[in-house]
Design a protein around this motif. Structure first.
Motif, PDB file in Angstrom:
ATOM      1  N   SER A  37      -7.327   9.491  -9.140  1.00 27.87           N
ATOM      2  CA  SER A  37      -7.708   9.419 -10.340  1.00 27.87           C
ATOM      3  C   SER A  37      -6.734   8.716 -11.099  1.00 27.87           C
ATOM      4  O   SER A  37      -7.208   7.910 -11.882  1.00 27.87           O
ATOM      5  N   LEU A  38      -5.590   8.640 -10.917  1.00 27.28           N
ATOM      6  CA  LEU A  38      -4.660   7.938 -11.853  1.00 27.28           C
ATOM      7  C   LEU A  38      -4.795   6.424 -11.411  1.00 27.28           C
ATOM      8  O   LEU A  38      -4.753   5.468 -12.119  1.00 27.28           O
ATOM      9  N   GLY A  39      -5.089   5.909 -10.315  1.00 30.47           N
ATOM     10  CA  GLY A  39      -5.316   4.605  -9.602  1.00 30.47           C
ATOM     11  C   GLY A  39      -6.834   4.123 -10.392  1.00 30.47           C
ATOM     12  O   GLY A  39      -6.708   2.847 -10.853  1.00 30.47           O
ATOM     13  N   LYS A  40      -7.596   4.971 -10.559  1.00 31.31           N
ATOM     14  CA  LYS A  40      -9.081   4.614 -11.256  1.00 31.31           C
ATOM     15  C   LYS A  40      -8.810   4.267 -12.683  1.00 31.31           C
ATOM     16  O   LYS A  40      -9.702   3.485 -13.263  1.00 31.31           O
ATOM     17  N   VAL A  41      -7.808   4.801 -13.139  1.00 29.84           N
ATOM     18  CA  VAL A  41      -7.612   4.617 -14.757  1.00 29.84           C
ATOM     19  C   VAL A  41      -7.248   2.827 -15.007  1.00 29.84           C
ATOM     20  O   VAL A  41      -7.730   2.495 -15.931  1.00 29.84           O
ATOM     21  N   PHE A  42      -6.836   2.189 -14.010  1.00 30.33           N
ATOM     22  CA  PHE A  42      -6.396   0.915 -13.933  1.00 30.33           C
ATOM     23  C   PHE A  42      -7.762  -0.052 -13.682  1.00 30.33           C
ATOM     24  O   PHE A  42      -7.313  -1.233 -13.895  1.00 30.33           O
ATOM     25  N   VAL A  43      -8.662   0.458 -13.188  1.00 32.38           N
ATOM     26  CA  VAL A  43      -9.442  -0.447 -12.582  1.00 32.38           C
ATOM     27  C   VAL A  43     -10.176  -1.299 -13.998  1.00 32.38           C
ATOM     28  O   VAL A  43     -10.563  -2.333 -13.962  1.00 32.38           O
ATOM     29  N   GLU A  44     -10.838  -0.610 -14.967  1.00 35.02           N
ATOM     30  CA  GLU A  44     -11.313  -1.172 -16.080  1.00 35.02           C
ATOM     31  C   GLU A  44     -10.327  -2.329 -16.681  1.00 35.02           C
ATOM     32  O   GLU A  44     -10.800  -3.515 -16.961  1.00 35.02           O
ATOM     33  N   PRO A  45      -9.050  -2.132 -17.009  1.00 37.68           N
ATOM     34  CA  PRO A  45      -8.301  -3.303 -17.520  1.00 37.68           C
ATOM     35  C   PRO A  45      -8.193  -4.279 -16.485  1.00 37.68           C
ATOM     36  O   PRO A  45      -8.129  -5.649 -17.116  1.00 37.68           O
ATOM     37  N   ILE A  46      -8.119  -4.114 -15.526  1.00 39.05           N
ATOM     38  CA  ILE A  46      -7.962  -5.111 -14.214  1.00 39.05           C
ATOM     39  C   ILE A  46      -9.136  -5.881 -14.525  1.00 39.05           C
ATOM     40  O   ILE A  46      -9.349  -7.383 -14.156  1.00 39.05           O
ATOM     41  N   GLU A  47     -10.481  -5.197 -14.333  1.00 37.51           N
ATOM     42  CA  GLU A  47     -11.777  -5.923 -14.299  1.00 37.51           C
ATOM     43  C   GLU A  47     -11.689  -6.817 -15.732  1.00 37.51           C
ATOM     44  O   GLU A  47     -12.506  -7.935 -15.591  1.00 37.51           O
ATOM     45  N   GLN A  48     -11.326  -6.235 -16.899  1.00 35.34           N
ATOM     46  CA  GLN A  48     -11.473  -6.898 -18.257  1.00 35.34           C
ATOM     47  C   GLN A  48     -10.656  -8.307 -17.954  1.00 35.34           C
ATOM     48  O   GLN A  48     -10.858  -9.327 -18.454  1.00 35.34           O
ATOM     49  N   LEU A  49      -9.236  -8.003 -17.509  1.00 35.81           N
ATOM     50  CA  LEU A  49      -8.592  -9.287 -17.289  1.00 35.81           C
ATOM     51  C   LEU A  49      -9.006 -10.434 -16.137  1.00 35.81           C
ATOM     52  O   LEU A  49      -9.286 -11.509 -16.518  1.00 35.81           O
ATOM     53  N   LEU A  68       0.561  -1.236  -0.077  1.00 38.15           N
ATOM     54  CA  LEU A  68       0.062   0.027  -0.165  1.00 38.15           C
ATOM     55  C   LEU A  68       0.776   1.255   0.028  1.00 38.15           C
ATOM     56  O   LEU A  68       0.530   2.254  -0.752  1.00 38.15           O
ATOM     57  N   ARG A  69       1.968   1.155   0.759  1.00 41.59           N
ATOM     58  CA  ARG A  69       2.996   2.345   0.911  1.00 41.59           C
ATOM     59  C   ARG A  69       3.474   2.564  -0.497  1.00 41.59           C
ATOM     60  O   ARG A  69       3.765   3.476  -1.100  1.00 41.59           O
ATOM     61  N   GLU A  70       3.790   1.631  -1.297  1.00 42.37           N
ATOM     62  CA  GLU A  70       4.252   1.682  -2.522  1.00 42.37           C
ATOM     63  C   GLU A  70       3.339   2.183  -3.459  1.00 42.37           C
ATOM     64  O   GLU A  70       3.741   2.777  -4.448  1.00 42.37           O
ATOM     65  N   LEU A  71       2.091   1.726  -3.340  1.00 47.68           N
ATOM     66  CA  LEU A  71       1.040   2.154  -4.407  1.00 47.68           C
ATOM     67  C   LEU A  71       0.645   3.726  -3.890  1.00 47.68           C
ATOM     68  O   LEU A  71       0.679   4.444  -4.873  1.00 47.68           O
ATOM     69  N   GLU A  72       0.891   4.175  -2.807  1.00 46.28           N
ATOM     70  CA  GLU A  72       0.892   5.527  -2.475  1.00 46.28           C
ATOM     71  C   GLU A  72       1.961   6.306  -2.999  1.00 46.28           C
ATOM     72  O   GLU A  72       1.665   7.485  -3.488  1.00 46.28           O
ATOM     73  N   GLY A  74       1.612   7.037  -6.620  1.00 44.32           N
ATOM     74  CA  GLY A  74       0.276   7.948  -6.912  1.00 44.32           C
ATOM     75  C   GLY A  74      -0.855   7.263  -7.147  1.00 44.32           C
ATOM     76  O   GLY A  74      -1.944   8.032  -7.650  1.00 44.32           O
ATOM     77  N   LEU A  75      -0.913   5.944  -6.996  1.00 43.20           N
ATOM     78  CA  LEU A  75      -2.175   5.193  -7.143  1.00 43.20           C
ATOM     79  C   LEU A  75      -3.212   5.122  -6.289  1.00 43.20           C
ATOM     80  O   LEU A  75      -4.454   4.901  -6.476  1.00 43.20           O
ATOM     81  N   VAL A  76      -2.837   5.351  -4.766  1.00 42.10           N
ATOM     82  CA  VAL A  76      -3.694   5.200  -3.813  1.00 42.10           C
ATOM     83  C   VAL A  76      -3.474   6.620  -2.908  1.00 42.10           C
ATOM     84  O   VAL A  76      -2.364   7.009  -2.925  1.00 42.10           O
ATOM     85  N   CYS A  77      -4.539   6.693  -2.048  1.00 40.74           N
ATOM     86  CA  CYS A  77      -4.607   7.871  -1.059  1.00 40.74           C
ATOM     87  C   CYS A  77      -4.543   7.416   0.116  1.00 40.74           C
ATOM     88  O   CYS A  77      -5.707   6.588   0.274  1.00 40.74           O
ATOM     89  N   ARG A  78      -3.724   7.766   0.907  1.00 38.58           N
ATOM     90  CA  ARG A  78      -4.130   7.410   2.486  1.00 38.58           C
ATOM     91  C   ARG A  78      -4.457   8.491   3.282  1.00 38.58           C
ATOM     92  O   ARG A  78      -3.936   9.331   3.456  1.00 38.58           O
ATOM     93  N   GLU A  79      -5.579   8.089   4.313  1.00 39.84           N
ATOM     94  CA  GLU A  79      -6.154   9.068   5.115  1.00 39.84           C
ATOM     95  C   GLU A  79      -5.891   8.547   6.302  1.00 39.84           C
ATOM     96  O   GLU A  79      -6.461   7.244   6.600  1.00 39.84           O
ATOM     97  N   ILE A  80      -5.393   8.969   7.473  1.00 45.98           N
ATOM     98  CA  ILE A  80      -5.008   8.651   8.687  1.00 45.98           C
ATOM     99  C   ILE A  80      -6.419   9.418   9.732  1.00 45.98           C
ATOM    100  O   ILE A  80      -6.382  10.544   9.742  1.00 45.98           O
TER     101      ILE A  80
END
Length: 77
Positions: free
Chosen positions: A33-45, A6-10, A13-19
């Motif tokens: 927003s960048l992370g959401k770009v990858f949702v559709e291709p991952i769902e298709q796979l 999760l830290r690497e994804l943060e 710029g793919l995820v946002c962490r809120e404490i």
């Protein structure tokens, strides 16, 4: 391991962490927003994998048979 991922994804710029400063502390992750770009291709796979589960299982069975038929390096020594 999950925290490191999760830290690497943060960092990428793919995820946002809120404490949330409550007891016990709570951390919430969400897609950027960048992370959401990858949702559709991952769902298709994922859907492709469901549709082709039989072929993937056959591939795995072939790999298992091949691995079993190849003598290990330890046995050769």
């Amino acid at each position: 391991m999950m925290t490191q991922t999760l830290r690497e994804l943060e960092e990428k710029g793919l995820v946002c962490r809120e404490i949330h400063q409550i007891m016990p502390p709570n951390v919430e992750y969400s897609l950027t927003s960048l992370g959401k770009v990858f949702v559709e291709p991952i769902e298709q796979l994922y859907l492709w994998g469901i549709d082709h589960a039989d072929a993937l299982e056959a591939l795995e069975a072939n790999e298992s048979r091949t691995a079993a038929s190849i003598p290990s390096l330890e046995a050769a020594e």
